[in-house]
Design a protein around this motif. Structure first.
Motif, PDB file in Angstrom:
ATOM      1  N   VAL A  54     -78.514 -72.190 -22.417  1.00  0.00           N
ATOM      2  CA  VAL A  54     -79.589 -72.925 -21.733  1.00  0.00           C
ATOM      3  C   VAL A  54     -79.971 -72.219 -20.429  1.00  0.00           C
ATOM      4  CG1 VAL A  54     -80.109 -75.068 -20.493  1.00  0.00           C
ATOM      5  CG2 VAL A  54     -79.062 -75.172 -22.748  1.00  0.00           C
ATOM      6  N   ALA A  55     -78.963 -71.802 -19.676  1.00  0.00           N
ATOM      7  CA  ALA A  55     -79.249 -71.142 -18.389  1.00  0.00           C
ATOM      8  C   ALA A  55     -80.037 -69.858 -18.618  1.00  0.00           C
ATOM      9  CB  ALA A  55     -77.947 -70.848 -17.660  1.00  0.00           C
ATOM     10  N   ARG A  56     -79.658 -69.107 -19.635  1.00  0.00           N
ATOM     11  CA  ARG A  56     -80.364 -67.834 -19.864  1.00  0.00           C
ATOM     12  C   ARG A  56     -81.782 -68.060 -20.393  1.00  0.00           C
ATOM     13  NH1 ARG A  56     -74.916 -66.171 -20.409  1.00  0.00           N
ATOM     14  NH2 ARG A  56     -74.698 -67.041 -22.482  1.00  0.00           N
ATOM     15  N   VAL A  57     -81.944 -69.094 -21.211  1.00  0.00           N
ATOM     16  CA  VAL A  57     -83.310 -69.392 -21.672  1.00  0.00           C
ATOM     17  C   VAL A  57     -84.174 -69.805 -20.483  1.00  0.00           C
ATOM     18  CG1 VAL A  57     -84.707 -71.041 -22.968  1.00  0.00           C
ATOM     19  CG2 VAL A  57     -82.719 -70.011 -24.049  1.00  0.00           C
ATOM     20  N   LEU A  58     -83.630 -70.669 -19.639  1.00  0.00           N
ATOM     21  CA  LEU A  58     -84.394 -71.106 -18.469  1.00  0.00           C
ATOM     22  C   LEU A  58     -84.785 -69.913 -17.613  1.00  0.00           C
ATOM     23  CD1 LEU A  58     -82.303 -74.254 -17.532  1.00  0.00           C
ATOM     24  CD2 LEU A  58     -84.750 -74.263 -18.007  1.00  0.00           C
ATOM     25  N   TRP A  59     -83.814 -69.048 -17.406  1.00  0.00           N
ATOM     26  CA  TRP A  59     -84.101 -67.888 -16.566  1.00  0.00           C
ATOM     27  C   TRP A  59     -85.166 -67.007 -17.227  1.00  0.00           C
ATOM     28  CZ3 TRP A  59     -83.993 -62.675 -17.170  1.00  0.00           C
ATOM     29  CH2 TRP A  59     -84.237 -61.952 -16.010  1.00  0.00           C
ATOM     30  N   SER A  60     -85.006 -66.796 -18.528  1.00  0.00           N
ATOM     31  CA  SER A  60     -85.972 -65.917 -19.199  1.00  0.00           C
ATOM     32  C   SER A  60     -87.362 -66.532 -19.201  1.00  0.00           C
ATOM     33  CB  SER A  60     -85.527 -65.595 -20.631  1.00  0.00           C
ATOM     34  OG  SER A  60     -85.709 -66.714 -21.471  1.00  0.00           O
ATOM     35  N   ARG A  61     -87.442 -67.849 -19.067  1.00  0.00           N
ATOM     36  CA  ARG A  61     -88.749 -68.509 -19.002  1.00  0.00           C
ATOM     37  C   ARG A  61     -89.258 -68.631 -17.568  1.00  0.00           C
ATOM     38  NH1 ARG A  61     -90.936 -71.105 -23.417  1.00  0.00           N
ATOM     39  NH2 ARG A  61     -92.673 -70.835 -22.000  1.00  0.00           N
ATOM     40  N   GLY A  62     -88.561 -67.996 -16.641  1.00  0.00           N
ATOM     41  CA  GLY A  62     -89.107 -67.909 -15.290  1.00  0.00           C
ATOM     42  C   GLY A  62     -88.499 -68.846 -14.259  1.00  0.00           C
ATOM     43  N   THR A  63     -87.460 -69.593 -14.612  1.00  0.00           N
ATOM     44  CA  THR A  63     -86.830 -70.466 -13.618  1.00  0.00           C
ATOM     45  C   THR A  63     -86.041 -69.607 -12.628  1.00  0.00           C
ATOM     46  OG1 THR A  63     -86.612 -72.224 -15.248  1.00  0.00           O
ATOM     47  CG2 THR A  63     -85.219 -72.384 -13.289  1.00  0.00           C
ATOM     48  N   PRO A  64     -86.320 -69.732 -11.332  1.00  0.00           N
ATOM     49  CA  PRO A  64     -85.567 -68.916 -10.369  1.00  0.00           C
ATOM     50  C   PRO A  64     -84.086 -69.276 -10.404  1.00  0.00           C
ATOM     51  CG  PRO A  64     -87.463 -69.988  -9.331  1.00  0.00           C
ATOM     52  CD  PRO A  64     -87.315 -70.589 -10.682  1.00  0.00           C
ATOM     53  N   ARG A  65     -83.249 -68.301 -10.127  1.00  0.00           N
ATOM     54  CA  ARG A  65     -81.804 -68.541 -10.204  1.00  0.00           C
ATOM     55  C   ARG A  65     -81.361 -69.692  -9.297  1.00  0.00           C
ATOM     56  NH1 ARG A  65     -79.362 -65.690 -13.763  1.00  0.00           N
ATOM     57  NH2 ARG A  65     -80.000 -63.556 -14.199  1.00  0.00           N
ATOM     58  N   GLY A  66     -82.028 -69.819  -8.157  1.00  0.00           N
ATOM     59  CA  GLY A  66     -81.652 -70.884  -7.235  1.00  0.00           C
ATOM     60  C   GLY A  66     -81.922 -72.282  -7.776  1.00  0.00           C
ATOM     61  N   HIS A  67     -82.723 -72.385  -8.824  1.00  0.00           N
ATOM     62  CA  HIS A  67     -83.041 -73.696  -9.404  1.00  0.00           C
ATOM     63  C   HIS A  67     -82.347 -73.897 -10.744  1.00  0.00           C
ATOM     64  CE1 HIS A  67     -86.372 -74.809  -6.634  1.00  0.00           C
ATOM     65  NE2 HIS A  67     -86.387 -73.506  -6.447  1.00  0.00           N
ATOM     66  N   LEU A  68     -81.561 -72.921 -11.151  1.00  0.00           N
ATOM     67  CA  LEU A  68     -81.011 -72.985 -12.504  1.00  0.00           C
ATOM     68  C   LEU A  68     -80.098 -74.182 -12.721  1.00  0.00           C
ATOM     69  CD1 LEU A  68     -80.130 -69.402 -13.768  1.00  0.00           C
ATOM     70  CD2 LEU A  68     -81.837 -70.990 -14.622  1.00  0.00           C
ATOM     71  N   ASP A  69     -79.199 -74.446 -11.778  1.00  0.00           N
ATOM     72  CA  ASP A  69     -78.246 -75.532 -11.995  1.00  0.00           C
ATOM     73  C   ASP A  69     -78.957 -76.868 -12.202  1.00  0.00           C
ATOM     74  OD1 ASP A  69     -75.961 -74.084 -12.081  1.00  0.00           O
ATOM     75  OD2 ASP A  69     -75.262 -74.586 -10.072  1.00  0.00           O
ATOM     76  N   ASP A  70     -79.955 -77.116 -11.373  1.00  0.00           N
ATOM     77  CA  ASP A  70     -80.684 -78.374 -11.514  1.00  0.00           C
ATOM     78  C   ASP A  70     -81.426 -78.433 -12.852  1.00  0.00           C
ATOM     79  OD1 ASP A  70     -79.842 -79.296  -9.111  1.00  0.00           O
ATOM     80  OD2 ASP A  70     -81.649 -78.793  -8.013  1.00  0.00           O
ATOM     81  N   ALA A  71     -82.020 -77.305 -13.199  1.00  0.00           N
ATOM     82  CA  ALA A  71     -82.786 -77.276 -14.448  1.00  0.00           C
ATOM     83  C   ALA A  71     -81.857 -77.444 -15.660  1.00  0.00           C
ATOM     84  CB  ALA A  71     -83.560 -75.963 -14.549  1.00  0.00           C
TER      85      ALA A  71
END
Lengths: 192, 240
Positions: free
Chosen positions: A36-53
């Motif tokens: 999930v974290a890598r998909v979010l990141w690959s879709r443009g979620t900044p690393r600083g927002h990853l945990d919340d996302a």
């Protein structure tokens, strides 16, 4: 804050016989969190927002746990929507900040000489992947890092297999081109 | 038409593999799982059951070369720079995983889950501080039919769940963990170094030592990955 668990423990006998809801939820999070974290990141979620996302994605998924058929396709769908909302929210809350500045602001201080080569490798990988167009980046990450098959990716992103294949080829080509540039840069720096 | 061979499975060179390999950091994955479980109110012991194994149990695909490729290039670029893998110890010591707070999250299972033990509704809820509004996550109906609404009481953000709550001085057990982790990292570094030199015999030996010393090591997934690399390298050497 209210401490609250997702499920009450059933009787001891039942817990021996089959996993509790809580255990299934824990196992689900353990199994898919990285994806999930890598998909979010690959879709443009900044690393600083990853945990919340990530947390948002699992809040949705855990409520649907019993009905999810294809877990990764489901999680991909939720993560895609969450990443869009994060992007909108980031733009709304920091209209003047450039995405890169936000990224830097969110990222922890690398700590000077304590730079770790794994960490450095990750930074370089981020740099390369960020340069890829999003459609190619998503397929590239799902295939090369997550190990999904083309068929699975096609199902997850709801695109024909041929499209997935061509995006992957483009992603690979751009990735290889970028690594070549990096090598040249390192060689140049070492020659100084 | 069959799928292309993955870069990590042999289609990429050392440098490319090392870069891709860095995306799956077992330590970071494990820490991420802990943070997420904590934020969701699912922290604590797993107990028996599926997934009761080590946190972050997903194991990365076999890496052709691990990090040695990047280390080589970085060493080339920054001759004499302090890029040793051993720096992991320093980083691990100076950047410990943030402390967890008790979760403040309310997640009620969907009706399909209602046969499971009931969840006591909360008497209060924490206002959301996440950047993501609840409406964000209406998922695709293709794989399942998720309910259109999100939890009525959105969670405290994961960052809030990471708010400092512990003393900056590590407890003795934490220090013990750090020391063990440091030794684990050093042990796996020796395996990597041997592999990098092409000495699979020595790499096997070092890995066996690691297995003996850390049968339930935190870096077990990384050890597994190295094991696969050794096997791959060994078979490539014996079957040119």
């Amino acid at each position: 804050m209210l401490a609250h668990t997702l499920a009450l423990e059933p009787s001891a006998a039942a817990s021996v016989a089959e996993p509790t809801l809580r255990q299934r939820q824990q196992a689900f999070v353990e199994q898919h969190r990285g994806f999930v974290a890598r998909v979010l990141w690959s879709r443009g979620t900044p690393r600083g927002h990853l945990d919340d996302a990530v947390q948002q994605v699992f809040l949705v998924a855990l409520r649907q746990l019993a009905t999810i058929r294809d877990e990764r396709a489901f999680l991909y769908g939720v993560a895609s929507r969450v990443s869009q909302e994060v992007a909108r929210s980031v733009r709304r809350h920091a209209p003047s900040a450039e995405p890169e500045a936000l990224e830097r602001q969110a990222a922890p201080d690398p700590g000077g000489e304590e730079l770790l080569d794994r960490k450095r490798a990750r930074e370089l990988l981020d740099e390369i992947l960020e340069s890829l167009p999003e459609d190619a980046r998503v397929v590239f990450v799902l295939y090369e890092i997550e190990g999904l098959t083309l068929e699975e990716i096609a199902h997850a992103i709801d695109a024909p297999r041929g499209t997935v294949s061509s995006r992957l080829k483009r992603g690979r080509e751009l990735f290889k081109r970028a690594t070549k540039r990096l090598r040249a840069r390192f060689a140049k720096e070492s020659a100084r | 038409m069959s799928d292309l061979r993955r870069l990590l499975d042999g289609d990429g060179d050392d440098f490319e593999c090392a870069l891709l390999d860095s995306a799956r950091d077992p330590e970071e994955d494990a820490a991420g799982v802990e943070r997420t479980l904590g934020a969701l109110g699912l922290g604590g012991p797993m107990g028996p059951g599926p997934g009761g194994g080590p946190a972050g149990g997903s194991i990365a695909p076999a890496a052709k070369s691990g990090l040695t490729g990047v280390a080589d290039w970085l060493a080339l670029a920054a001759a004499g720079g302090a890029m040793a893998v051993g720096a992991a110890v320093v980083v691990a010591t100076h950047h410990p995983a943030p402390p967890q707070k008790p979760a403040a999250v309310v997640v009620q299972p969907s009706p399909a889950e209602s046969s499971a033990p009931a969840v006591e509704p909360p008497s209060s809820a924490v206002p959301p501080s996440s950047a993501v509004p609840p409406s964000a996550a209406a998922p695709s109906p293709r794989s399942a039919e998720p309910s259109p609404s999100l939890p009525e009481a959105p969670p405290a953000s994961a960052s809030a769940a990471r708010a400092p709550a512990a003393s900056p001085v590590p407890a003795p057990s934490a220090q013990g963990d750090e020391s063990a982790l440091r030794r684990e990292i050093a042990a796996l570094d020796r395996v990597r170094s041997a592999l990098h030199r092409g000495d699979t015999g020595k790499a096997r030996q070092e890995l066996a030592r690691y297995d003996a010393e850390f049968p339930f090591g935190k870096l077990a997934p990384e050890a597994e990955r190295l094991r696969r690399r050794i096997e791959k390298t060994g078979s490539a050497t014996s079957n040119p």
